[in-house]
Design a protein around this motif. Structure first.
Motif, PDB file in Angstrom:
ATOM      1  N   GLU A   7      -4.631  33.087   2.761  1.00  0.00           N
ATOM      2  CA  GLU A   7      -4.185  31.709   2.617  1.00  0.00           C
ATOM      3  C   GLU A   7      -4.101  31.295   1.151  1.00  0.00           C
ATOM      4  N   ARG A   8      -4.924  31.898   0.292  1.00  0.00           N
ATOM      5  CA  ARG A   8      -4.970  31.492  -1.115  1.00  0.00           C
ATOM      6  C   ARG A   8      -3.864  32.145  -1.940  1.00  0.00           C
ATOM      7  N   ILE A   9      -3.175  33.126  -1.392  1.00  0.00           N
ATOM      8  CA  ILE A   9      -2.032  33.714  -2.077  1.00  0.00           C
ATOM      9  C   ILE A   9      -0.882  32.728  -1.932  1.00  0.00           C
ATOM     10  N   LYS A  10      -0.312  32.312  -3.025  1.00  0.00           N
ATOM     11  CA  LYS A  10       0.666  31.238  -2.975  1.00  0.00           C
ATOM     12  C   LYS A  10       2.095  31.713  -2.671  1.00  0.00           C
ATOM     13  N   MET A  11       2.534  32.806  -3.289  1.00  0.00           N
ATOM     14  CA  MET A  11       3.926  33.187  -3.129  1.00  0.00           C
ATOM     15  C   MET A  11       4.065  34.697  -3.224  1.00  0.00           C
ATOM     16  N   THR A  14       8.476  39.544  -3.691  1.00  0.00           N
ATOM     17  CA  THR A  14       9.087  40.624  -2.944  1.00  0.00           C
ATOM     18  C   THR A  14       7.936  41.389  -2.321  1.00  0.00           C
ATOM     19  N   LYS A  15       8.209  42.271  -1.418  1.00  0.00           N
ATOM     20  CA  LYS A  15       7.129  42.944  -0.698  1.00  0.00           C
ATOM     21  C   LYS A  15       6.095  43.529  -1.658  1.00  0.00           C
ATOM     22  N   ASN A  16       4.831  43.158  -1.446  1.00  0.00           N
ATOM     23  CA  ASN A  16       3.673  43.675  -2.174  1.00  0.00           C
ATOM     24  C   ASN A  16       3.544  43.182  -3.617  1.00  0.00           C
ATOM     25  N   ILE A  17       4.278  42.147  -4.007  1.00  0.00           N
ATOM     26  CA  ILE A  17       4.108  41.521  -5.321  1.00  0.00           C
ATOM     27  C   ILE A  17       3.798  40.047  -5.079  1.00  0.00           C
ATOM     28  N   PHE A  18       2.619  39.591  -5.546  1.00  0.00           N
ATOM     29  CA  PHE A  18       2.148  38.245  -5.244  1.00  0.00           C
ATOM     30  C   PHE A  18       1.889  37.455  -6.518  1.00  0.00           C
ATOM     31  N   PHE A  19       2.151  36.163  -6.452  1.00  0.00           N
ATOM     32  CA  PHE A  19       1.852  35.227  -7.526  1.00  0.00           C
ATOM     33  C   PHE A  19       0.761  34.276  -7.063  1.00  0.00           C
ATOM     34  N   ASN A  20      -0.013  33.727  -7.985  1.00  0.00           N
ATOM     35  CA  ASN A  20      -1.049  32.770  -7.623  1.00  0.00           C
ATOM     36  C   ASN A  20      -0.524  31.338  -7.590  1.00  0.00           C
ATOM     37  N   ILE A  32      -0.297  37.826 -11.402  1.00  0.00           N
ATOM     38  CA  ILE A  32       0.532  38.647 -10.526  1.00  0.00           C
ATOM     39  C   ILE A  32      -0.319  39.785  -9.977  1.00  0.00           C
ATOM     40  N   SER A  33      -0.250  39.994  -8.672  1.00  0.00           N
ATOM     41  CA  SER A  33      -0.965  41.103  -8.034  1.00  0.00           C
ATOM     42  C   SER A  33       0.050  42.001  -7.340  1.00  0.00           C
ATOM     43  N   TYR A  34      -0.233  43.295  -7.378  1.00  0.00           N
ATOM     44  CA  TYR A  34       0.676  44.287  -6.808  1.00  0.00           C
ATOM     45  C   TYR A  34      -0.105  45.213  -5.885  1.00  0.00           C
ATOM     46  N   THR A  35       0.386  45.381  -4.655  1.00  0.00           N
ATOM     47  CA  THR A  35      -0.269  46.275  -3.693  1.00  0.00           C
ATOM     48  C   THR A  35       0.733  47.272  -3.102  1.00  0.00           C
ATOM     49  N   GLY A  36       1.786  47.558  -3.825  1.00  0.00           N
ATOM     50  CA  GLY A  36       2.873  48.390  -3.310  1.00  0.00           C
ATOM     51  C   GLY A  36       2.642  49.888  -3.396  1.00  0.00           C
ATOM     52  N   LYS A  37       3.731  50.622  -3.297  1.00  0.00           N
ATOM     53  CA  LYS A  37       3.709  52.082  -3.177  1.00  0.00           C
ATOM     54  C   LYS A  37       2.965  52.771  -4.322  1.00  0.00           C
ATOM     55  N   LEU A  38       3.217  52.361  -5.559  1.00  0.00           N
ATOM     56  CA  LEU A  38       2.546  53.007  -6.690  1.00  0.00           C
ATOM     57  C   LEU A  38       1.034  52.824  -6.595  1.00  0.00           C
ATOM     58  N   PHE A  39       0.607  51.624  -6.217  1.00  0.00           N
ATOM     59  CA  PHE A  39      -0.822  51.371  -6.038  1.00  0.00           C
ATOM     60  C   PHE A  39      -1.371  52.208  -4.886  1.00  0.00           C
ATOM     61  N   GLN A  40      -0.679  52.199  -3.756  1.00  0.00           N
ATOM     62  CA  GLN A  40      -1.147  52.914  -2.569  1.00  0.00           C
ATOM     63  C   GLN A  40      -1.224  54.417  -2.791  1.00  0.00           C
ATOM     64  N   SER A 188      -8.558  37.964  -8.677  1.00  0.00           N
ATOM     65  CA  SER A 188      -7.305  38.593  -9.125  1.00  0.00           C
ATOM     66  C   SER A 188      -6.080  37.809  -8.671  1.00  0.00           C
ATOM     67  N   ILE A 189      -6.212  37.039  -7.607  1.00  0.00           N
ATOM     68  CA  ILE A 189      -5.099  36.233  -7.101  1.00  0.00           C
ATOM     69  C   ILE A 189      -5.104  34.828  -7.708  1.00  0.00           C
ATOM     70  N   THR A 190      -6.263  34.185  -7.730  1.00  0.00           N
ATOM     71  CA  THR A 190      -6.325  32.772  -8.106  1.00  0.00           C
ATOM     72  C   THR A 190      -6.641  32.531  -9.575  1.00  0.00           C
ATOM     73  N   ASP A 191      -7.144  33.563 -10.267  1.00  0.00           N
ATOM     74  CA  ASP A 191      -7.573  33.437 -11.655  1.00  0.00           C
ATOM     75  C   ASP A 191      -8.792  32.527 -11.791  1.00  0.00           C
ATOM     76  N   GLU A 192      -9.516  32.326 -10.686  1.00  0.00           N
ATOM     77  CA  GLU A 192     -10.752  31.554 -10.688  1.00  0.00           C
ATOM     78  C   GLU A 192     -11.753  32.250  -9.783  1.00  0.00           C
ATOM     79  N   LEU A 193     -13.024  32.271 -10.195  1.00  0.00           N
ATOM     80  CA  LEU A 193     -14.045  32.801  -9.300  1.00  0.00           C
ATOM     81  C   LEU A 193     -14.131  31.897  -8.083  1.00  0.00           C
TER      82      LEU A 193
END
Length: 199
Positions: A7-11, A14-20, A32-40, A188-193
């Protein structure tokens, strides 16, 4: 906890690239967080290639941070592994607890320093409970400090870590790992603890 985290991921651009954030605004900081193919596939280095404006001016690239990516991998393994391979290195549960606890403490103190990877022995007699509970920020930072100090002094994972709440169950090493991993991922998503973490 996963649903609350999502729910805290805002946008998702594209697939596996997230902004806060759900809106990109000039002269603001965006996480920016990335969970795509290179990470996997445990790519050694993952870089973000970015530019500005409609014509992608001022092109640049920077390397993505390792600790949140390691935390994502630990989460995908459901916090259960003997060793985990990331970036050409193998880490055990104790090393991950050490890395994530130091990462959280560095963030809390606005400290930007590299994290030493230590050889850490498993807990000799792990105990504590694996109960679901919510742990507030002051408590998980206190636990991170106590666990990290113990590991620095003893070179071993503590058998358990206590929670300040009256009657609250102590956390096992697996729950320590889950707590510190989730706090790292949310940062890593929100930039806040996070104000609290549900485990």
């Amino acid at each position: 906890a996963k649903d609350k985290f999502k729910e805290r991921i805002k946008m998702e651009l594209t697939k596996n690239i997230f902004f806060n954030t759900d809106k990109l605004i000039e002269n603001t900081t965006v996480k920016i967080s990335y969970t795509g193919k290179l990470f996997q596939e445990n790519a050694e280095n993952v870089f973000i290639h970015y530019g500005f404006g409609n014509a992608w001016e001022n092109l640049n690239e920077i390397e993505m941070e390792d600790v949140p990516n390691l935390a994502q991998l630990v989460s995908q393994k459901n916090y259960a592994f003997s060793t985990i391979e990331y970036n050409g290195n193998e880490y055990d549960e104790g090393q991950c607890i050490y890395i994530f606890s130091e990462y959280l403490l560095n963030i809390d103190k606005n400290k930007d320093s590299s994290i030493e990877i230590k050889d850490v022995k498993k807990a000799s007699s792990p105990s504590g409970e694996d109960l679901s509970q919510s742990i507030d920020k002051a408590d998980y930072l206190s636990m991170a400090q106590r666990v990290h100090s113990w590991m620095d002094q003893k070179d071993t994972v503590p058998n358990y870590v206590g929670i300040s709440g009256i009657g609250a169950a102590d956390l096992s090493p697996k729950m320590m790992l889950k707590l510190f991993t989730l706090a790292t991922l949310e940062y890593s998503i929100t930039d806040e603890l996070p104000e609290s973490v549900d485990i």
